[in-house]
Design a protein around this motif. Structure first.
Motif, PDB file in Angstrom:
ATOM      1  N   PRO A  22       0.807  -1.229   0.000  1.00  0.00           N
ATOM      2  CA  PRO A  22       0.000   0.000   0.000  1.00  0.00           C
ATOM      3  C   PRO A  22       0.841   1.280   0.000  1.00  0.00           C
ATOM      4  CG  PRO A  22      -0.360  -1.268   2.028  1.00  0.00           C
ATOM      5  CD  PRO A  22       0.525  -2.102   1.148  1.00  0.00           C
ATOM      6  N   ASP A  23       2.101   1.209   0.445  1.00  0.00           N
ATOM      7  CA  ASP A  23       2.932   2.423   0.510  1.00  0.00           C
ATOM      8  C   ASP A  23       3.907   2.556  -0.651  1.00  0.00           C
ATOM      9  OD1 ASP A  23       1.716   2.818   2.955  1.00  0.00           O
ATOM     10  OD2 ASP A  23       3.345   1.812   4.051  1.00  0.00           O
ATOM     11  N   ASP A  24       3.988   1.540  -1.501  1.00  0.00           N
ATOM     12  CA  ASP A  24       4.962   1.598  -2.597  1.00  0.00           C
ATOM     13  C   ASP A  24       4.516   0.664  -3.733  1.00  0.00           C
ATOM     14  OD1 ASP A  24       7.131   1.423  -4.337  1.00  0.00           O
ATOM     15  OD2 ASP A  24       8.625   1.493  -2.722  1.00  0.00           O
ATOM     16  N   ASP A  25       4.135   1.284  -4.847  1.00  0.00           N
ATOM     17  CA  ASP A  25       3.620   0.554  -6.018  1.00  0.00           C
ATOM     18  C   ASP A  25       4.614  -0.425  -6.631  1.00  0.00           C
ATOM     19  OD1 ASP A  25       1.227   1.717  -5.954  1.00  0.00           O
ATOM     20  OD2 ASP A  25       1.541   3.050  -7.677  1.00  0.00           O
ATOM     21  N   ASN A  26       5.884  -0.249  -6.311  1.00  0.00           N
ATOM     22  CA  ASN A  26       6.891  -1.129  -6.906  1.00  0.00           C
ATOM     23  C   ASN A  26       7.312  -2.274  -5.992  1.00  0.00           C
ATOM     24  OD1 ASN A  26       7.220   0.038  -9.522  1.00  0.00           O
ATOM     25  ND2 ASN A  26       8.015   1.837  -8.452  1.00  0.00           N
ATOM     26  N   LEU A  27       6.574  -2.432  -4.890  1.00  0.00           N
ATOM     27  CA  LEU A  27       6.837  -3.546  -3.984  1.00  0.00           C
ATOM     28  C   LEU A  27       5.574  -4.387  -3.840  1.00  0.00           C
ATOM     29  CD1 LEU A  27       8.731  -1.762  -1.039  1.00  0.00           C
ATOM     30  CD2 LEU A  27       9.749  -3.029  -2.957  1.00  0.00           C
ATOM     31  N   CYS A  28       5.772  -5.655  -3.495  1.00  0.00           N
ATOM     32  CA  CYS A  28       4.617  -6.491  -3.175  1.00  0.00           C
ATOM     33  C   CYS A  28       4.842  -7.147  -1.820  1.00  0.00           C
ATOM     34  CB  CYS A  28       4.374  -7.540  -4.260  1.00  0.00           C
ATOM     35  SG  CYS A  28       5.687  -8.766  -4.453  1.00  0.00           S
ATOM     36  N   ILE A  29       3.741  -7.592  -1.222  1.00  0.00           N
ATOM     37  CA  ILE A  29       3.802  -8.294   0.065  1.00  0.00           C
ATOM     38  C   ILE A  29       3.160  -9.665  -0.121  1.00  0.00           C
ATOM     39  CG2 ILE A  29       3.125  -8.263   2.494  1.00  0.00           C
ATOM     40  CD1 ILE A  29       2.960  -5.261   2.394  1.00  0.00           C
ATOM     41  N   LYS A  30       3.889 -10.711   0.251  1.00  0.00           N
ATOM     42  CA  LYS A  30       3.345 -12.071   0.126  1.00  0.00           C
ATOM     43  C   LYS A  30       2.997 -12.607   1.507  1.00  0.00           C
ATOM     44  CE  LYS A  30       5.912 -13.195  -4.008  1.00  0.00           C
ATOM     45  NZ  LYS A  30       6.542 -14.251  -4.803  1.00  0.00           N
ATOM     46  N   VAL A  31       1.761 -13.070   1.655  1.00  0.00           N
ATOM     47  CA  VAL A  31       1.341 -13.672   2.915  1.00  0.00           C
ATOM     48  C   VAL A  31       0.982 -15.138   2.683  1.00  0.00           C
ATOM     49  CG1 VAL A  31       0.539 -11.537   4.025  1.00  0.00           C
ATOM     50  CG2 VAL A  31      -1.023 -12.822   2.554  1.00  0.00           C
ATOM     51  N   VAL A  32       1.268 -15.941   3.675  1.00  0.00           N
ATOM     52  CA  VAL A  32       0.972 -17.373   3.583  1.00  0.00           C
ATOM     53  C   VAL A  32      -0.509 -17.578   3.864  1.00  0.00           C
ATOM     54  CG1 VAL A  32       1.364 -19.591   4.707  1.00  0.00           C
ATOM     55  CG2 VAL A  32       3.297 -18.092   4.219  1.00  0.00           C
ATOM     56  N   VAL A  33      -1.199 -18.300   2.978  1.00  0.00           N
ATOM     57  CA  VAL A  33      -2.617 -18.574   3.222  1.00  0.00           C
ATOM     58  C   VAL A  33      -2.887 -20.063   3.406  1.00  0.00           C
ATOM     59  CG1 VAL A  33      -3.566 -16.512   2.136  1.00  0.00           C
ATOM     60  CG2 VAL A  33      -3.074 -18.514   0.719  1.00  0.00           C
ATOM     61  N   ASN A  34      -1.959 -20.876   2.988  1.00  0.00           N
ATOM     62  CA  ASN A  34      -2.229 -22.308   3.046  1.00  0.00           C
ATOM     63  C   ASN A  34      -0.939 -23.109   3.235  1.00  0.00           C
ATOM     64  OD1 ASN A  34      -3.530 -24.788   2.773  1.00  0.00           O
ATOM     65  ND2 ASN A  34      -3.357 -24.755   0.546  1.00  0.00           N
ATOM     66  N   ARG A  35      -0.547 -23.277   4.460  1.00  0.00           N
ATOM     67  CA  ARG A  35       0.598 -24.119   4.809  1.00  0.00           C
ATOM     68  C   ARG A  35       1.835 -23.878   3.932  1.00  0.00           C
ATOM     69  NH1 ARG A  35      -0.980 -29.285   3.847  1.00  0.00           N
ATOM     70  NH2 ARG A  35      -3.113 -28.797   3.290  1.00  0.00           N
ATOM     71  N   GLY A  36       2.248 -22.646   3.847  1.00  0.00           N
ATOM     72  CA  GLY A  36       3.439 -22.335   3.050  1.00  0.00           C
ATOM     73  C   GLY A  36       4.622 -21.943   3.913  1.00  0.00           C
ATOM     74  N   GLU A  37       4.520 -22.170   5.214  1.00  0.00           N
ATOM     75  CA  GLU A  37       5.570 -21.695   6.140  1.00  0.00           C
ATOM     76  C   GLU A  37       6.928 -22.309   5.804  1.00  0.00           C
ATOM     77  OE1 GLU A  37       2.659 -22.927   7.203  1.00  0.00           O
ATOM     78  OE2 GLU A  37       1.667 -21.198   8.114  1.00  0.00           O
ATOM     79  N   GLU A  38       6.931 -23.576   5.493  1.00  0.00           N
ATOM     80  CA  GLU A  38       8.187 -24.275   5.222  1.00  0.00           C
ATOM     81  C   GLU A  38       8.868 -23.700   3.967  1.00  0.00           C
ATOM     82  OE1 GLU A  38       9.920 -26.147   6.991  1.00  0.00           O
ATOM     83  OE2 GLU A  38      11.372 -26.787   5.481  1.00  0.00           O
ATOM     84  N   GLU A  39       8.077 -23.495   2.909  1.00  0.00           N
ATOM     85  CA  GLU A  39       8.622 -22.918   1.676  1.00  0.00           C
ATOM     86  C   GLU A  39       9.155 -21.504   1.932  1.00  0.00           C
ATOM     87  OE1 GLU A  39       5.857 -24.611   1.799  1.00  0.00           O
ATOM     88  OE2 GLU A  39       5.865 -26.075   0.160  1.00  0.00           O
ATOM     89  N   THR A  40       8.389 -20.745   2.720  1.00  0.00           N
ATOM     90  CA  THR A  40       8.789 -19.373   3.020  1.00  0.00           C
ATOM     91  C   THR A  40      10.112 -19.357   3.791  1.00  0.00           C
ATOM     92  OG1 THR A  40       6.505 -18.642   2.999  1.00  0.00           O
ATOM     93  CG2 THR A  40       8.050 -17.234   4.164  1.00  0.00           C
ATOM     94  N   ARG A  41      10.236 -20.272   4.743  1.00  0.00           N
ATOM     95  CA  ARG A  41      11.468 -20.354   5.532  1.00  0.00           C
ATOM     96  C   ARG A  41      12.659 -20.696   4.615  1.00  0.00           C
ATOM     97  NH1 ARG A  41      14.809 -23.397   6.959  1.00  0.00           N
ATOM     98  NH2 ARG A  41      13.813 -25.187   5.996  1.00  0.00           N
ATOM     99  N   ARG A  42      12.463 -21.666   3.727  1.00  0.00           N
ATOM    100  CA  ARG A  42      13.533 -22.059   2.816  1.00  0.00           C
ATOM    101  C   ARG A  42      13.912 -20.901   1.893  1.00  0.00           C
ATOM    102  NH1 ARG A  42      11.138 -25.498  -0.761  1.00  0.00           N
ATOM    103  NH2 ARG A  42      11.014 -23.675  -2.081  1.00  0.00           N
ATOM    104  N   GLU A  43      12.891 -20.231   1.376  1.00  0.00           N
ATOM    105  CA  GLU A  43      13.127 -19.113   0.471  1.00  0.00           C
ATOM    106  C   GLU A  43      13.938 -18.014   1.155  1.00  0.00           C
ATOM    107  OE1 GLU A  43      10.214 -17.200  -2.543  1.00  0.00           O
ATOM    108  OE2 GLU A  43       9.728 -16.284  -0.634  1.00  0.00           O
ATOM    109  N   GLN A  44      13.542 -17.683   2.403  1.00  0.00           N
ATOM    110  CA  GLN A  44      14.232 -16.583   3.089  1.00  0.00           C
ATOM    111  C   GLN A  44      15.657 -16.959   3.448  1.00  0.00           C
ATOM    112  OE1 GLN A  44      11.738 -14.783   6.083  1.00  0.00           O
ATOM    113  NE2 GLN A  44      10.136 -14.343   4.588  1.00  0.00           N
TER     114      GLN A  44
END
Ligand SMILES: Nc1ncnc2c1ncn2[C@@H]1O[C@H](COP(=O)(O)OP(=O)(O)OP(=O)(O)O)[C@@H](O)[C@H]1O
Ligand SMILES: [Mg+2]
Length: 200
Positions: A22-44
């Protein structure tokens, strides 16, 4: 806390939703909606590893850390946009339509060749490469960039391929071959795509 609005939704995969920041058109925010915690951890973890190595972010969105949102913790990345300002569409979108593939033939061909070279020279590992996890950033009628927006990293950060360019290249080549084979299988009717796949 950042409020994410349904109207700002860019796209949705099996695990996450992606919103315009909402504060910057050139950025996005990804939120986990369905058991994506493991993938998110690996990605980070993999992003941290790449940041330390000072890779060039040309065909990978930069990661800016996590923020609190009304939908839970969110990961902030570059939001990829075309030259005309619209959010870039996935490679899947371009190859689902033989007509769209034909119209963008040169741009898709060149940008896919460049993506493969980029992954090899920067030694960037991916999990399975899928057309829905690549966006085509259209810059001119016949040129653009293919950018990997999801599924980078190694299931095993201690894997030799992450540290050895020799084994890294072998692994990237294997992933790339699978990527081509799966597109050949999934889009048997798209002749323009098959002409592209024959040379990348
Ligand atoms: N950085 C970005 N720039 C532009 N669009 C994006 C970006 N990241 C994600 N998207 C869009 O949002 C969709 C979902 O994002 P993403 O692939 O990260 O979710 P996912 O749930 O992890 O996917 P999967 O089902 O592959 O696990 C993408 O397919 C794409 O259309
Ligand atoms: Mg995805």
């Amino acid at each position: 806390m950042i409020e994410l609005q349904a109207s700002q939704l860019v796209g949705k995969g099996l695990h996450r939703e992606c919103y315009v920041h909402p504060d910057d058109d050139n950025l996005c925010i990804k939120v986990v909606v369905n058991r994506g915690e493991e993938e998110t951890r690996r990605e980070q973890a993999y992003y941290k590893f790449l940041q330390k190595r000072n890779v060039i972010w040309e065909m990978l969105p930069k990661f800016y850390g996590e923020v609190d949102t009304n939908l839970g913790s969110g990961a902030v990345f570059d939001l990829i946009r075309d030259a005309d300002g619209s959010v870039s569409k996935t490679l899947e979108h371009y190859i689902e339509s033989p007509q769209l593939t034909e119209v963008n033939f040169q741009g898709l061909l060149q940008s896919l060749l460049s993506l493969k070279e980029y992954l090899i020279t920067q030694n960037i590992m991916t999990m399975t490469i899928k057309p829905k996890n690549i966006v085509y950033k259209k810059q001119e009628a016949q040129s653009g960039l293919c950018i990997i927006i999801d599924n980078i990293g190694n299931s095993d950060l201690l894997s030799i391929s992450s540290y050895s360019r020799f084994f890294g290249r072998k692994k990237i080549n294997r992933k790339w071959t699978k990527f081509i084979t799966s597109m050949q299988k999934h889009y048997p009717e798209n002749q323009s795509l098959h002409r592209i796949l024959a040379v990348i």
